[in-house]
Scaffold this motif. Structure first.
Motif, PDB file in Angstrom:
ATOM      1  N   THR A1075       1.745  -1.096   0.287  1.00 55.39           N
ATOM      2  CA  THR A1075       0.525  -0.160  -0.190  1.00 55.39           C
ATOM      3  C   THR A1075       0.808   1.134   0.357  1.00 55.39           C
ATOM      4  O   THR A1075       0.631   2.367  -1.371  1.00 55.39           O
ATOM      5  N   ASP A1079       1.600   4.029  -2.305  1.00 56.14           N
ATOM      6  CA  ASP A1079       0.888   5.729  -2.424  1.00 56.14           C
ATOM      7  C   ASP A1079       2.491   6.354  -2.823  1.00 56.14           C
ATOM      8  O   ASP A1079       1.993   7.899  -2.957  1.00 56.14           O
ATOM      9  N   SER A1082       2.117   6.818  -6.711  1.00 51.99           N
ATOM     10  CA  SER A1082       0.888   7.704  -7.291  1.00 51.99           C
ATOM     11  C   SER A1082       0.635   8.841  -7.541  1.00 51.99           C
ATOM     12  O   SER A1082       0.192   9.513  -8.168  1.00 51.99           O
TER      13      SER A1082
END
Length: 1444
Positions: A1075, A1079, A1082
């Motif tokens: 995760t 992030d 992104s």
């Protein structure tokens, strides 16, 4: 020896400082003396003293047995216990068994020979009076405060300690502790046994008895014990049970119109006394000096009764320290109490009323004088800051005294009654205060607004002199008050206007007598009774007699050679006129002179007369004269007192000694003749006593010869270079320490030469403070006996109390400051003849036109005369002092100051600059010489400060002369970047280039030191965002990389931000924090392909179910949502969450993403890569090499035909291969996973075998099996045993043949041979180079020999050939052969990592020894590979057991 006497005040903070025997003789410890007072009559009387202790008396006790009641015992802080005969006032015996100050002593009421004492260290000593033996015990390592012997059991002693503990000990059993009584929370002040044996109940009601454990008569043999503590409670203890049976809390009594506040901690000493014959009544002290009688059979407010309620003023005004009682022959039972209010009171126990009060004195008696108006009214000035006025003629109360303390606050050193106004008493104090008391009123005194700077010596009432014109006609007083003090000034005060300024009479004396020279300091004055003339004594021994009111000088008496201490005029009533003009004088020598001034007074001369011969000379004293008084009843009879501790009565006219009084134990300070009794004289002095004695009863006529020397020897013997100082309490929590009993600071009797000597001063301080037991737990601070030792800290092993010993700084010799004029100073110490000649020479220079030949003041032999001549001479003297005095001694700072004084400021600064001795003071003077000199001096001082490493101060001085840039450079050169930046930002514009340079330099220093965050801030401040991001990324952890990527993105560094974000994402992916990795990526739109890669890696990791725990993952990667194939799952997630599909165009098309992915630089795979990184490497290696074909459902995954079984415990997967490299990558992944499974199977198998019950002898046999079990880390098990984790031991859940790759085994063996040959070549080259340079060490020579070859796979067949000597050519040839073999191997074998094949062979063979899981073919394949490729010594040794 004396009639009436006021003794010294009893010592404070002692549990038993007084005691009374059965015949009514009271003994009181005051200072280091025990005063004996007869209390059996209706009034008391001091009957004697016991003198001998060297320090304060801490405890005193009489023997209460018949026939021995005159014997008593005392203890002292000097560590001694002394036995006395009170009848003869002599010492019987002294015991020195204690090594510390003794705190308490008690004579056993049951055994007439037993005395018990305890000291501050906790040691208890038993003394036997009849034999002189002693025995020491150490029951508890605590500080003893009090102790008492039982009146019912001779061996039982109760001991109270500072921390609130009470211990009952048995002295017959070597001090064995029988009970420890716990309950008090603070110091035990007093203990008292019940006079009645047994433990009868105190309670009149049955319910009270039951509530208190039912203590009733006849329970257990024992006795009650009462204790008083600083915690404000009285407790009654059962000695048989060792527990408290009753607790009494002190009542809060109203005092002076206000109630005591229970929340305020009052000063308290709680003494308890159990009167004889009254087992149910107990006496205790209270907060404000009250005494309370407790009835132990009652409860509530009826339990206690207050003493002295029948009339006002009976109680003590301050806390009570000691209480003792006696039953006289007339059956009266008296109670004697001592208090901090310096009074001893006697109480009738039947009525609880006060019978009499004996005042005591807490300081030196400095002054005493009888009122000329009120007959028999005696005033005393005492060093305890109080005035006593004693009506000596009262018959009802022989000690009718009143004390005055308001407005004084210092020692009272001088007194004088008004000649006519009754009750008006003037006083002077040690701090220079002058005031007037009205002793018949309760008003505070009037204080003069004019203070003396030093101690007031003398007060005298006399007629006013100019400029004060009082005049009786106007209703104004006809008397002025004159005061003489230590600074040598006599002031005239207006008694009606004390708020006005007092006048100095020296101005009138100068004006009247045209005196130009300086007057000698005055030390005493005395007006003639008729007020016509006044005699003034001076410091130089001269006595001047002046005529009033203009103070015209009549004569000067020059007979004394030391300071005048006292003057007295003969009285003018009832005597011959020729005696009215007699003046007696005493000085600091021992002779008394009497002068007849009748001719001068009756016939005043035109000019002053000098008198050099006395009328009478009185010789006999052996020390200085301090006071005198003429008898008002006789003609020419004089009494004098001296430092020789005696008072002498003289018949002046025949110069005859009448009697000598020796009743005092210290030097005398004051004397006065009784105005009503011709035979009575009163004296007071250092011993804190006032004594009345009769002339007719003295056995001596003259003072003792040589007493001064005798006293000096005794003092030296008593204090051999040491003086124990009084211990002050170390109060916990910073509370104020208890007051001392008496004076704490020595007040000189006279100024200058008449002040107390150091030795006498020490005596006064030591004799005025009582022993104060330390309060609070913890550190006890004491002064040492040794005044010349350094500060030392010692810990008492037995008590655990930390004692800090400090040197007495007051007695250390102060270092004399260096003289600025050393030559002149030294010349003032030449012989007397030379000094007198200097005066003649100086007079010739100043008053003669032609100075003496060769005399030049300020240089040569007359250098010291420059100080008394003109300025040029002074300059010459300065030059000589600087050159000869200071330069040769190395005192250049003094030379600078001499130049400064002479006005050569620039020269002084230049000299200080050259010597490097500039300072702040000289720099502050530099502006006086001009700006240029100041600027130059400031720069020089800055350089000097830099040498002293005071860089900030140096920069500040540069700023003071506006040298900003040099100040910044100075700070930067010494790496004070923070201060330099602050200075630049505060003083220069924001675009200043030097600011960027400072930030950059500081960032470089911080980066080198590893402070990357601080360095990044400096780069950001300097505008170098790229460098800031790079330096943060140097830490190379996830947080730093993420921060660096964000910083680069915010700063516009796109490429750097992408690179850093990708690095961070890779690290997070390795840690399986999927995760966070997404992030990070992104935030960068250009990193879509890497996000897709991470997505595939996450799905692959979920498919393989890696044992490594997953930190975080996305919901779409959860196992529950997994479809049938990974290709379908990857396509679904890409389309749904990333918008990438087969129909995507532009940057999201498959072609563009594949080209971008192929351009990524991936790390080169190696054999040492961790297993957890394989998942992230494989997608890069496969994605970058797969073709894009739209007809195939999977967008990227295209493998050649064949089955690749990817190891997964949950389900096997089949992937299609299309390229050799892709197949090699998949094989590498499969091999590493199988390698992991192999070790997991082996470890699980070994652990489960060890956890099982050992096999029986029938199932296992010794031999090879045991040996193999030891090798394999376990023992063999019977066939068919099942492992819960892996099923049967006969099955492997993976294909182990994948690990036994022939190509990889050959490649790894060849690579090992290449590395070994390279090492030998390097060693050979190094050895050759050292041999050429002569640097070959002996150890290297010993190691020099044939190098052992390691056979490779290609040489195994030639192993039987004889070894060839290793040379450079031989090794080079072998290296070429191995490199050729390595080049012939397929690239896919060398490109992708593979587990060590030889290692896997050994593990499989070890596993086969204890488990049939390894097939015979697999074992044979492993053995063949070991024979072919396992040629290293370590492998040969490990495989020997399998290949033989």
């Amino acid at each position: 020896m004396h009639e009436r006497s006021l003794p010294a005040s009893p010592n404070w903070y002692c549990s038993r400082c007084s005691d009374v025997n059965s015949s009514g003789l009271l003994g009181v410890g005051a200072k280091n003396i025990i005063y004996l007072i007869d209390v059996s009559a209706s009034s008391c009387r001091v009957v004697g003293e016991l003198v001998g202790h060297k320090d304060f008396v801490s405890s005193f006790s009489f023997c209460q047995h018949a026939g021995q009641s005159h014997v008593c015992v005392s203890s002292s802080n000097d560590g001694s216990v002394r036995f006395w005969d009170s009848d003869n006032k002599v010492l019987i015996r002294e015991h020195a068994a204690h090594q510390s100050p003794v705190a308490a002593v008690h004579w056993s009421p049951l055994d007439k020979n037993l005395v018990v004492s305890g000291d501050e260290k906790g040691v208890v000593v038993c003394h036997w009076h009849n034999t002189g033996d002693t025995a020491s015990f150490f029951p508890e390592p605590r500080t003893i405060f009090c102790l008492t012997c039982s009146p019912h059991t001779w061996s039982s002693v109760a001991v109270g300690y500072k921390d609130g503990m009470i211990v009952l000990i048995d002295v017959s059993k070597k001090g064995e502790v029988t009970h420890r009584l716990r309950g008090h929370e603070d110091e035990i002040h007093s203990l008292a046994w019940s006079p009645l044996a047994g433990e009868d109940a105190f309670y009149s009601r049955p319910e009270d008895s039951e509530a208190n454990d039912g203590v009733s008569a006849g329970d257990v043999a024992g006795c009650y014990l009462a204790s008083g503590s600083k915690d404000q409670t009285v407790r009654i203890w059962s000695s048989s049970k060792g527990k408290a049976v009753m607790t009494l809390k002190l009542p809060y009594l109203k005092k002076r119109g206000s109630a005591v506040d229970p929340g305020v901690k009052e000063r308290l000493w709680l003494h308890v006394h159990w009167p004889k014959g009254q087992p149910t009544q107990l006496v205790s002290s209270c907060f404000g000096g009250e005494l309370v009688m407790w009835d132990l059979t009652r409860a509530g407010k009826q339990r206690w009764t207050l003493f002295g309620t029948s009339s006002e003023g009976q109680n003590h005004s301050r806390i009570v320290f000691s209480v003792s009682s006696v039953r006289l022959q007339d059956d009266r039972e008296l109670l004697i109490s001592t208090s901090m209010d310096r009074e001893i009171k006697c109480w009738d126990l039947a009525s609880l009323d006060c019978c009499w009060t004996l005042p005591t004195l807490g300081g030196f008696v400095y002054a005493l004088t009888f009122s000329p108006v009120g007959a028999g009214c005696l005033a005393l000035g005492v060093g305890d800051n109080m005035i006593r006025v004693w009506n000596t003629l009262t018959t009802q109360n022989q000690y009718d005294t009143r004390s005055f303390w308001q407005g004084i606050k210092s020692k009272v050193t001088a007194l004088a009654w008004h000649p006519q106004k009754e009750g008006s008493l003037s006083f002077g104090t040690d701090d220079g205060k002058v005031g007037i008391y009205d002793v018949f009123s309760n008003r505070p005194p009037q204080i003069s607004s004019s203070y003396h700077r030093k101690t007031v010596y003398t007060l005298a009432w006399g007629p006013p002199v100019p400029p004060m014109s009082f005049g009786a006609a106007g209703g104004k007083p006809s008397y002025s008050l004159y005061s003489c003090a230590g600074e040598g000034v006599i002031l005239q005060h207006d008694p009606s206007r004390l708020s006005g300024d007092a006048a100095d009479i020296d101005r009138l004396i100068r004006d009247t007598n045209s005196i130009k020279h300086k007057l000698s300091p005055h030390t005493d004055l005395r007006w003639k009774p008729d007020g016509k003339v006044v005699a003034i004594g001076n410091e130089d021994g001269c006595i001047d007699v002046y005529e009033a009111p203009a103070l015209k000088l009549l004569c000067s008496i020059q007979q004394h050679h030391k300071m005048i201490n006292t003057l007295r005029w003969h009285h003018g009533h009832g005597s011959s006129p020729e005696l009215h003009c007699l003046l007696a004088s005493g000085s600091s020598n021992a002779t008394v002179y009497v002068h007849d001034l009748r001719p001068v007074i009756e016939n005043p001369p035109e000019s002053p007369v000098v008198m050099t011969e006395p009328f009478r000379r009185l010789c006999g004293h052996t020390s200085k004269i301090t006071g005198m008084a003429w008898s008002p009843h006789h003609e020419a009879r004089l009494v004098t007192v001296s430092y020789d501790a005696t008072a002498q009565v003289w018949d002046v006219l025949p110069e005859a000694a009448v009697c000598n009084y020796r009743g005092h134990s210290g030097y005398l300070l004051c004397v006065d003749w009784s105005p009503v009794d011709p035979d009575a004289i009163w004296t007071g002095g250092k011993d804190f006593t006032l004594q009345e004695w009769r002339v007719s009863k003295q056995e001596f006529k003259k003072p003792p010869k040589g007493k001064k020397m005798v006293d000096l020897k005794e003092k030296m013997k008593a204090n051999p270079k040491q003086k124990r100082k009084n211990k002050k309490a170390s109060v916990a929590g910073g509370a104020t320490p208890p007051e001392m009993n008496g004076e704490t600071v020595t007040g000189g009797e006279k100024a200058a030469g008449q002040e107390l000597s150091g030795e006498e001063e020490e005596d006064e301080v030591g004799s005025t403070n009582s022993a104060v037991p330390p309060s609070g737990n913890g550190v006890v601070v004491t002064r040492p006996l040794n005044v010349y030792t350094w500060l030392c800290v010692c810990v008492c092993n037995c008590t655990g109390v930390l004692c800090i010993l400090y040197p007495d700084l007051a007695l250390l010799k102060k270092k004399k400051p260096r003289s600025m004029l050393p030559i002149s100073t030294s010349m003032d110490h030449r012989p007397k003849e030379d000094l007198l000649q200097d005066c003649i020479t100086l007079a010739s220079v100043k008053h003669s036109a032609a100075p003496p030949a060769g005399c030049v003041p300020g240089q040569g032999e007359h250098v010291h005369l420059g100080l008394f001549s003109d300025r040029q001479a002074l300059y010459r003297m300065f030059e000589a002092e600087g050159t000869l005095g200071h330069v040769e001694a190395g005192h250049f700072d003094s030379v600078v100051y001499l130049r400064l004084w002479s006005g050569d400021l620039q020269g002084a600064l230049q000299l200080a600059t050259e010597r490097g001795e500039l300072n702040d003071h000289l720099l502050s003077l530099a502006p006086m010489a001009g700006f240029e000199v100041w600027s130059r001096t400031a720069e020089a001082f800055a350089r000097q400060l830099c040498l002293q490493e005071q860089y900030l101060k140096a920069a500040s001085h540069l700023l003071s002369i506006n040298r900003l840039y040099p100040a910044v450079d100075l700070l930067r050169s010494h790496k004070l970047y923070r201060e330099a930046i602050a200075l630049v930002k505060a003083r220069l514009p924001a675009d200043e280039p030097v600011l960027k340079e400072l930030y950059t330099c500081w960032a470089g220093v911080l980066e080198r030191d590893g402070h990357f965050s601080s360095a990044a801030k400096c780069y950001l401040a300097a505008g170098a965002s790229f460098d800031a991001a790079k330096v943060i990324a140097r830490k190379n952890d996830v947080a730093s990389l993420r921060t660096a990527a964000s910083l680069a993105r915010l700063s516009g560094e796109a490429s750097l931000a992408q690179s850093l974000a990708l690095r961070c994402a890779k690290d997070l992916a390795v840690a399986q924090d999927w995760t966070a990795a997404q992030d990070v990526l992104s935030s960068q739109d250009s990193l879509l392909v890497h996000r897709l890669h991470l997505c595939a890696a996450e799905l692959l990791a979920a498919l393989l179910a890696d044992p490594q725990p997953c930190v975080s993952s996305h919901p779409w990667a959860s196992p529950g949502r997994r479809p049938s194939s990974i290709q379908d799952r990857v396509r679904e997630v890409w389309e749904e969450h990333f918008g990438v599909s087969q129909t995507s165009a532009g940057q999201r098309s498959a072609t563009a993403l594949r080209q971008e992915l192929k351009s990524v630089e991936s790390p080169t795979p190696s054999a040492n890569i961790p297993l957890r990184q394989v998942h992230s490497l494989i997608p890069y290696s496969t994605f970058s090499r797969v073709p894009v074909t739209r007809a195939v459902p999977s967008p990227f995954y295209h493998f050649p035909p064949g089955d690749i079984r990817v190891c997964s415990r949950k389900r096997p997967k089949t992937l299609d291969h299309t390229e050799g490299e892709a197949k090699a990558a998949a094989d590498s992944l499969q091999a590493f996973v199988h390698y992991h499974r192999l070790y997991q199977h082996w470890w699980t198998h070994s652990a489960q075998i060890q956890s099982r019950v050992p096999l029986s002898a029938a199932d296992s046999s010794p031999g090879d099996g045991a040996k193999d079990g030891a090798v394999n880390g376990g023992v063999s098990e019977p066939e068919g045993s099942v492992c819960p984790a892996t099923g049967s031991f006969g099955e492997l859940d993976f294909d182990a043949s994948v690990l036994l790759s022939e190509h990889h085994a050959a490649c790894q063996a060849t690579q090992r041979s290449v590395r070994e040959i390279q090492e030998r070549l390097a060693a050979m080259v190094l050895q050759h180079s050292r041999a050429q340079g002569g640097q070959l060490h002996p150890e290297e020579k010993e190691a020099d020999g044939p190098i052992v070859q390691t056979s490779t796979a290609s040489e195994s067949s030639d192993s039987q050939r004889p070894e060839e000597p290793e040379t450079l050519l031989f090794l080079s040839t072998k290296m070429s052969q191995q490199q050729k073999l390595l080049a012939d191997l397929p690239d896919t074998v060398k490109m992708f990592p593979h587990p060590d094949v030889v290692e896997c062979c050994l593990v499989l063979l070890h596993l086969s020894k204890s488990s049939p899981a390894v097939s015979e073919s697999l074992r044979q394949q492993a053995k063949d590979l070991l024979r072919k490729h396992g040629t290293s010594p370590a492998v040969l040794k490990a495989s020997q057991q399998f290949l033989t």
